[in-house]
Design a protein around this motif. Sequence first.
Motif, PDB file in Angstrom:
ATOM      1  N   LYS A 138       0.854  -1.190   0.000  1.00 56.27           N
ATOM      2  CA  LYS A 138       0.000   0.000   0.000  1.00 56.27           C
ATOM      3  C   LYS A 138       0.884   1.233   0.000  1.00 56.27           C
ATOM      4  N   ASP A 139       0.717   2.071  -1.005  1.00 59.73           N
ATOM      5  CA  ASP A 139       1.496   3.311  -1.122  1.00 59.73           C
ATOM      6  C   ASP A 139       2.997   3.055  -1.051  1.00 59.73           C
ATOM      7  N   GLY A 140       3.428   1.951  -1.647  1.00 54.98           N
ATOM      8  CA  GLY A 140       4.849   1.629  -1.704  1.00 54.98           C
ATOM      9  C   GLY A 140       5.418   0.953  -0.473  1.00 54.98           C
ATOM     10  N   ASP A 141       4.584   0.701   0.542  1.00 57.50           N
ATOM     11  CA  ASP A 141       5.023   0.041   1.770  1.00 57.50           C
ATOM     12  C   ASP A 141       4.248  -1.250   1.963  1.00 57.50           C
ATOM     13  N   TRP A 142       4.917  -2.272   2.477  1.00 62.85           N
ATOM     14  CA  TRP A 142       4.228  -3.497   2.865  1.00 62.85           C
ATOM     15  C   TRP A 142       3.539  -3.215   4.193  1.00 62.85           C
ATOM     16  N   THR A 143       2.249  -3.523   4.239  1.00 63.96           N
ATOM     17  CA  THR A 143       1.409  -3.181   5.382  1.00 63.96           C
ATOM     18  C   THR A 143       0.670  -4.418   5.863  1.00 63.96           C
TER      19      THR A 143
ATOM     20  N   GLN B  46      -8.197  -2.902   8.846  1.00 62.14           N
ATOM     21  CA  GLN B  46      -7.566  -1.729   9.442  1.00 62.14           C
ATOM     22  C   GLN B  46      -6.052  -1.915   9.478  1.00 62.14           C
ATOM     23  N   PRO B  47      -5.288  -0.908   9.028  1.00 62.59           N
ATOM     24  CA  PRO B  47      -3.827  -1.044   9.052  1.00 62.59           C
ATOM     25  C   PRO B  47      -3.298  -1.138  10.478  1.00 62.59           C
ATOM     26  N   MET B  48      -2.413  -2.104  10.690  1.00 60.39           N
ATOM     27  CA  MET B  48      -1.792  -2.286  12.004  1.00 60.39           C
ATOM     28  C   MET B  48      -0.357  -1.783  12.003  1.00 60.39           C
ATOM     29  N   GLU B  49       0.365  -2.126  10.947  1.00 62.89           N
ATOM     30  CA  GLU B  49       1.794  -1.796  10.863  1.00 62.89           C
ATOM     31  C   GLU B  49       2.148  -1.594   9.401  1.00 62.89           C
ATOM     32  N   ARG B  50       2.889  -0.526   9.115  1.00 61.20           N
ATOM     33  CA  ARG B  50       3.306  -0.275   7.734  1.00 61.20           C
ATOM     34  C   ARG B  50       4.783   0.032   7.694  1.00 61.20           C
ATOM     35  N   GLY B  51       5.329   0.057   6.485  1.00 63.83           N
ATOM     36  CA  GLY B  51       6.741   0.354   6.327  1.00 63.83           C
ATOM     37  C   GLY B  51       7.642  -0.838   6.586  1.00 63.83           C
ATOM     38  N   LEU B  52       7.075  -2.035   6.533  1.00 65.36           N
ATOM     39  CA  LEU B  52       7.838  -3.255   6.788  1.00 65.36           C
ATOM     40  C   LEU B  52       8.378  -3.827   5.489  1.00 65.36           C
ATOM     41  N   SER B  53       9.377  -4.686   5.605  1.00 66.75           N
ATOM     42  CA  SER B  53       9.763  -5.493   4.455  1.00 66.75           C
ATOM     43  C   SER B  53       8.657  -6.532   4.251  1.00 66.75           C
TER      44      SER B  53
END
Length: 70
Positions: free
Chosen positions: A9-14, A20-27
Amino acid sequence: MVQYAVTLKDGDWTVFCDGQPMERGLSRSAAIQMAKDLAFDAETRGEMVELLIQGYYGDMSRRVSGGDDE
Protein backbone atom coordinates in the motif's frame (compact mmCIF):
# COMPACT_ATOMS: atom_id res chain seq x y z
CA MET A 1 -13.47 -14.85 12.05
CA VAL A 2 -10.49 -12.54 12.11
CA GLN A 3 -8.74 -11.54 8.90
CA TYR A 4 -5.07 -10.64 8.57
CA ALA A 5 -3.71 -9.34 5.29
CA VAL A 6 -0.30 -8.35 3.94
CA THR A 7 -0.47 -5.95 1.02
CA LEU A 8 1.62 -3.38 -0.76
CA LYS A 9 0.00 0.00 0.00
CA ASP A 10 1.50 3.31 -1.12
CA GLY A 11 4.85 1.63 -1.70
CA ASP A 12 5.02 0.04 1.77
CA TRP A 13 4.23 -3.50 2.87
CA THR A 14 1.41 -3.18 5.38
CA VAL A 15 -0.24 -5.62 7.79
CA PHE A 16 -4.00 -5.25 8.17
CA CYS A 17 -6.36 -6.73 10.74
CA ASP A 18 -10.00 -6.83 9.65
CA GLY A 19 -9.31 -4.13 7.08
CA GLN A 20 -7.57 -1.73 9.44
CA PRO A 21 -3.83 -1.04 9.05
CA MET A 22 -1.79 -2.29 12.00
CA GLU A 23 1.79 -1.80 10.86
CA ARG A 24 3.31 -0.27 7.73
CA GLY A 25 6.74 0.35 6.33
CA LEU A 26 7.84 -3.26 6.79
CA SER A 27 9.76 -5.49 4.45
CA ARG A 28 7.54 -8.09 2.83
CA SER A 29 9.11 -10.92 4.82
CA ALA A 30 8.70 -9.04 8.13
CA ALA A 31 5.06 -8.24 7.31
CA ILE A 32 4.35 -11.89 6.46
CA GLN A 33 6.00 -13.08 9.67
CA MET A 34 4.00 -10.58 11.73
CA ALA A 35 0.72 -11.65 10.10
CA LYS A 36 1.53 -15.35 10.61
CA ASP A 37 2.37 -14.72 14.28
CA LEU A 38 -0.89 -12.81 14.79
CA ALA A 39 -2.82 -15.58 13.01
CA PHE A 40 -1.19 -18.23 15.18
CA ASP A 41 -2.11 -16.31 18.35
CA ALA A 42 -5.71 -15.98 17.18
CA GLU A 43 -5.88 -19.69 16.33
CA THR A 44 -4.61 -20.63 19.80
CA ARG A 45 -7.50 -18.58 21.22
CA GLY A 46 -9.85 -20.74 19.16
CA GLU A 47 -10.69 -18.14 16.50
CA MET A 48 -11.13 -18.85 12.81
CA VAL A 49 -8.48 -17.01 10.79
CA GLU A 50 -8.28 -15.87 7.19
CA LEU A 51 -4.76 -14.96 6.12
CA LEU A 52 -4.30 -13.07 2.84
CA ILE A 53 -0.85 -12.38 1.43
CA GLN A 54 -0.19 -10.32 -1.68
CA GLY A 55 2.57 -11.47 -3.98
CA TYR A 56 5.07 -9.21 -5.67
CA TYR A 57 2.95 -9.10 -8.83
CA GLY A 58 -0.42 -8.43 -7.17
CA ASP A 59 -1.60 -12.05 -6.89
CA MET A 60 -3.17 -13.01 -3.55
CA SER A 61 -2.80 -16.23 -1.59
CA ARG A 62 -5.49 -17.15 0.92
CA ARG A 63 -5.53 -19.52 3.89
CA VAL A 64 -8.43 -20.15 6.26
CA SER A 65 -7.82 -22.13 9.41
CA GLY A 66 -8.26 -22.39 13.15
CA GLY A 67 -11.35 -22.29 15.27
CA ASP A 68 -12.90 -24.71 17.70
CA ASP A 69 -14.87 -27.58 16.22
CA GLU A 70 -17.58 -27.44 18.85
